[in-house]
Design a protein around this motif. Structure first.
Motif, PDB file in Angstrom:
ATOM      1  N   ASP A   1       0.813  -1.217   0.000  1.00  0.00           N
ATOM      2  CA  ASP A   1       0.000   0.000   0.000  1.00  0.00           C
ATOM      3  C   ASP A   1       0.850   1.273   0.000  1.00  0.00           C
ATOM      4  O   ASP A   1       0.432   2.295  -0.518  1.00  0.00           O
ATOM      5  N   GLN A   2       2.040   1.197   0.591  1.00  0.00           N
ATOM      6  CA  GLN A   2       2.846   2.399   0.786  1.00  0.00           C
ATOM      7  C   GLN A   2       4.009   2.561  -0.190  1.00  0.00           C
ATOM      8  O   GLN A   2       4.575   3.642  -0.292  1.00  0.00           O
ATOM      9  N   ILE A   3       4.363   1.507  -0.894  1.00  0.00           N
ATOM     10  CA  ILE A   3       5.555   1.560  -1.755  1.00  0.00           C
ATOM     11  C   ILE A   3       5.194   1.135  -3.166  1.00  0.00           C
ATOM     12  O   ILE A   3       4.486   0.150  -3.366  1.00  0.00           O
ATOM     13  N   ASN A   4       5.706   1.882  -4.125  1.00  0.00           N
ATOM     14  CA  ASN A   4       5.570   1.513  -5.533  1.00  0.00           C
ATOM     15  C   ASN A   4       6.849   0.790  -5.944  1.00  0.00           C
ATOM     16  O   ASN A   4       7.915   1.405  -6.024  1.00  0.00           O
ATOM     17  N   TRP A   5       6.732  -0.506  -6.185  1.00  0.00           N
ATOM     18  CA  TRP A   5       7.907  -1.326  -6.494  1.00  0.00           C
ATOM     19  C   TRP A   5       8.297  -1.183  -7.943  1.00  0.00           C
ATOM     20  O   TRP A   5       7.420  -1.012  -8.781  1.00  0.00           O
ATOM     21  N   PRO A   6       9.570  -1.307  -8.297  1.00  0.00           N
ATOM     22  CA  PRO A   6      10.741  -1.405  -7.415  1.00  0.00           C
ATOM     23  C   PRO A   6      11.061  -0.049  -6.784  1.00  0.00           C
ATOM     24  O   PRO A   6      10.779   0.995  -7.356  1.00  0.00           O
ATOM     25  N   ASP A   7      11.658  -0.123  -5.592  1.00  0.00           N
ATOM     26  CA  ASP A   7      12.023   1.096  -4.874  1.00  0.00           C
ATOM     27  C   ASP A   7      13.107   0.765  -3.852  1.00  0.00           C
ATOM     28  O   ASP A   7      13.322  -0.394  -3.520  1.00  0.00           O
TER      29      ASP A   7
END
Length: 84
Positions: free
Chosen positions: A12-18
């Motif tokens: 929910d909080q991270i847009n992968w890749p990151d």
């Protein structure tokens, strides 16, 4: 830790890749084992005032929440490591 809840929170909080940053504390004599598990990560270390403990911050580009969970699972096998 509820792995499914953690995975959902990460997604929910991270847009992968990151980039993902990990923080750990361990007894200084166990630091090398921890660094070995974090091979391929950019790591920085900081000794406690008396030198008994070392905090380790690592950063790496990861492709999914499952990769984050995998790192935590590997690190949990190193005796005496506290994940922050």
């Amino acid at each position: 830790m509820d792995v499914n809840k953690f995975r959902s929170l990460l997604n929910d909080q991270i847009n992968w890749p990151d980039h993902y940053t990990f923080k750990f504390v361990t007894k200084t004599e166990s630091k090398d084992k921890l660094i070995e598990v974090l091979s391929g990560h950019q790591c920085s270390e900081k000794l406690s005032r008396n030198g008994k403990y070392t905090s380790v911050t690592s950063r790496k580009i990861l492709n999914s929440a499952d990769e984050v969970i995998e790192v935590y699972q590997k690190v949990s096998k190193v005796e005496g490591v506290i994940s922050l």
